[in-house]
Design an enzyme around this catalytic site. Structure first.
Site, short mmCIF file in Angstrom:
data_model
loop_
_atom_site.label_atom_id
_atom_site.label_comp_id
_atom_site.label_asym_id
_atom_site.label_seq_id
_atom_site.Cartn_x
_atom_site.Cartn_y
_atom_site.Cartn_z
N SER A 139 0.86 -1.19 0.00
CA SER A 139 0.00 0.00 0.00
C SER A 139 0.90 1.23 0.00
O SER A 139 2.02 1.19 0.51
CB SER A 139 -0.85 0.02 1.27
OG SER A 139 -1.49 1.27 1.42
N TYR A 152 -2.91 -1.94 10.21
CA TYR A 152 -3.00 -2.12 8.75
C TYR A 152 -1.75 -1.54 8.08
O TYR A 152 -1.08 -2.22 7.29
CB TYR A 152 -4.26 -1.45 8.20
CG TYR A 152 -4.33 -1.51 6.69
CD1 TYR A 152 -4.66 -2.70 6.05
CD2 TYR A 152 -4.03 -0.39 5.90
CE1 TYR A 152 -4.70 -2.78 4.66
CE2 TYR A 152 -4.07 -0.46 4.52
CZ TYR A 152 -4.40 -1.65 3.89
OH TYR A 152 -4.44 -1.73 2.52
N1 LIG Z 1 -8.57 -0.38 -2.00
C1 LIG Z 1 -7.61 0.33 -1.48
O1 LIG Z 1 -7.77 1.55 -1.22
C2 LIG Z 1 -6.28 -0.28 -1.21
C3 LIG Z 1 -5.18 0.57 -1.00
C4 LIG Z 1 -3.94 0.00 -0.74
C5 LIG Z 1 -3.81 -1.38 -0.68
N2 LIG Z 1 -4.90 -2.18 -0.89
C6 LIG Z 1 -4.71 -3.63 -0.79
O2 LIG Z 1 -5.23 -4.26 -1.94
C7 LIG Z 1 -5.56 -5.62 -1.63
C8 LIG Z 1 -6.94 -5.92 -2.18
O3 LIG Z 1 -7.90 -5.16 -1.48
P1 LIG Z 1 -9.18 -4.51 -2.17
O4 LIG Z 1 -9.11 -3.08 -1.96
O5 LIG Z 1 -9.34 -5.05 -3.53
O6 LIG Z 1 -10.34 -5.03 -1.19
P2 LIG Z 1 -11.35 -6.26 -1.27
O7 LIG Z 1 -12.26 -6.11 -2.44
O8 LIG Z 1 -11.95 -6.37 0.09
O9 LIG Z 1 -10.42 -7.51 -1.56
C9 LIG Z 1 -9.82 -8.25 -0.55
C10 LIG Z 1 -9.64 -9.67 -1.05
O10 LIG Z 1 -8.93 -10.44 -0.09
C11 LIG Z 1 -9.57 -11.70 0.05
N3 LIG Z 1 -9.31 -12.23 1.40
C12 LIG Z 1 -9.46 -11.61 2.60
N4 LIG Z 1 -9.16 -12.46 3.60
C13 LIG Z 1 -8.80 -13.64 3.01
C14 LIG Z 1 -8.39 -14.91 3.52
N5 LIG Z 1 -8.30 -15.17 4.83
N6 LIG Z 1 -8.09 -15.88 2.63
C15 LIG Z 1 -8.18 -15.67 1.30
N7 LIG Z 1 -8.58 -14.49 0.76
C16 LIG Z 1 -8.88 -13.50 1.61
C17 LIG Z 1 -11.03 -11.41 -0.20
O11 LIG Z 1 -11.68 -12.58 -0.69
P3 LIG Z 1 -12.74 -13.48 0.13
O12 LIG Z 1 -13.50 -12.56 1.02
O13 LIG Z 1 -13.55 -14.11 -0.95
O14 LIG Z 1 -11.88 -14.46 0.86
C18 LIG Z 1 -10.97 -10.37 -1.30
O15 LIG Z 1 -10.93 -10.98 -2.58
C19 LIG Z 1 -5.43 -5.75 -0.12
O16 LIG Z 1 -4.19 -6.34 0.20
C20 LIG Z 1 -5.43 -4.29 0.35
O17 LIG Z 1 -4.77 -4.12 1.57
C21 LIG Z 1 -6.11 -1.66 -1.17
#
Ligand SMILES: NC(=O)c1ccc[n+]([C@@H]2O[C@H](COP(=O)([O-])OP(=O)(O)OC[C@H]3O[C@@H](n4cnc5c(N)ncnc54)[C@H](OP(=O)(O)O)[C@@H]3O)[C@@H](O)[C@H]2O)c1
Length: 251
Positions: A139, A152
């Site tokens: 991130s 986080y």
């Molecule tokens: N969106 C932002 O602003 C942002 C900014 C910086 C970094 N990120 C990073 O980007 C990544 C993706 O996040 P996102 O924003 O796309 O949010 P998201 O839509 O909530 O995606 C999170 C994903 O992680 C999976 N997940 C969570 N716990 C899990 C577990 N125990 N086992 C397997 N899969 C798991 C979820 O799938 P299931 O629920 O189906 O398991 C989901 O597909 C994360 O690492 C987040 O920290 C996001």
């Protein structure tokens, strides 16, 4: 990295950034395996996109990971790209009487241990290919924290440091290591409101920027970071850390 003819496995591929990356790689002629815990989302993605494979994977469950790894070894022996993207985010107020470490432990487990476990499970297959990539999602907050998301941000700082060492250790192998450091993007990471928050970057725009950086090899030191986040990345060096921290975290 090569942009076509890869076999790509994405953790956290059921929604948000992971799902959008899965679709972008699929559009470019790659075999794509999306993983996650929500079977209904895996079904929806694979029904809408024949050619993408869905695989149940709970990173917090060692048995589930061992099963997924063994299935990938048998069905996709040419796996050459791992996108370790799964993560969770919770805000924490350590000033409250009832604050405890439950949320923090859950984030450490998924965001840190989950990435380490995914890399450990799939690295042996990746090493067998002539050209492989591990890309893990950290991130922009890895470099300068938002104080209302203390654990986080710290999990993402851990990943930044760990990936730097992993890249060094694997530098004489066929496996490249990339760190994807998104800004605030419209997904449901912190809940439904984030997906429509006008302060967050639209998901499609972010994914096109990422694919362009990958296509052009525009990732110095293996880091994929938008231009606008470079100031945070280099804040310590530039002597701007305190000022940017104060802007990000109003008193
Ligand atoms: N969106 C932002 O602003 C942002 C900014 C910086 C970094 N990120 C990073 O980007 C990544 C993706 O996040 P996102 O924003 O796309 O949010 P998201 O839509 O909530 O995606 C999170 C994903 O992680 C999976 N997940 C969570 N716990 C899990 C577990 N125990 N086992 C397997 N899969 C798991 C979820 O799938 P299931 O629920 O189906 O398991 C989901 O597909 C994360 O690492 C987040 O920290 C996001």
């Amino acid at each position: 990295m090569r942009m076509t003819d890869n076999t790509v496995l994405i953790t956290g591929g059921t929604s948000g950034i992971g799902r959008a990356l899965a679709e972008a790689f699929h559009d470019r002629g790659n075999r794509v395996i999306v993983t996650g815990r929500r079977q209904d989302m895996l079904d929806e993605i694979t029904l809408g996109r024949p050619g993408i494979t869905g695989l149940y994977l709970d990173l917090n469950d060692a048995v589930s990971l061992a099963r997924a790894a063994s299935s990938v070894r048998a069905r996709f022996p040419r796996l050459n790209v791992l996108i370790a993207n799964a993560g969770i985010s919770r805000n924490e107020d350590m000033t409250t009487e009832d604050w405890d470490t439950a949320e923090a432990e859950a984030m450490v487990q998924t965001n840190i241990v989950g990435v380490l476990r995914a890399v450990a499970a799939f690295l042996p297959i990746l090493k067998q290919q002539s050209l492989s990539t591990i890309m893990a999602t950290s991130s922009a907050l890895a470099f300068l924290p938002r104080a209302d998301f203390p654990t986080y941000c710290a999990t993402k700082s851990f990943l930044h440091s760990w990936l730097t060492s992993l890249r060094h250790q694997l530098s004489k192998t066929s496996v490249d290591v990339l760190e994807l450091s998104p800004p605030y993007v419209q997904t449901e990471l912190t809940g439904a409101a984030q997906a429509v928050d006008s302060r967050a970057m639209p998901l499609a725009a972010y994914i096109s920027a990422v694919m362009a950086m990958l296509e052009q090899g525009d990732h110095p030191r293996g880091e994929l970071l938008l231009e606008r986040d470079q100031a945070r990345r280099w804040a310590e060096r530039d002597g701007t850390y305190d000022r940017i921290f104060a802007t990000l975290n109003p008193a």
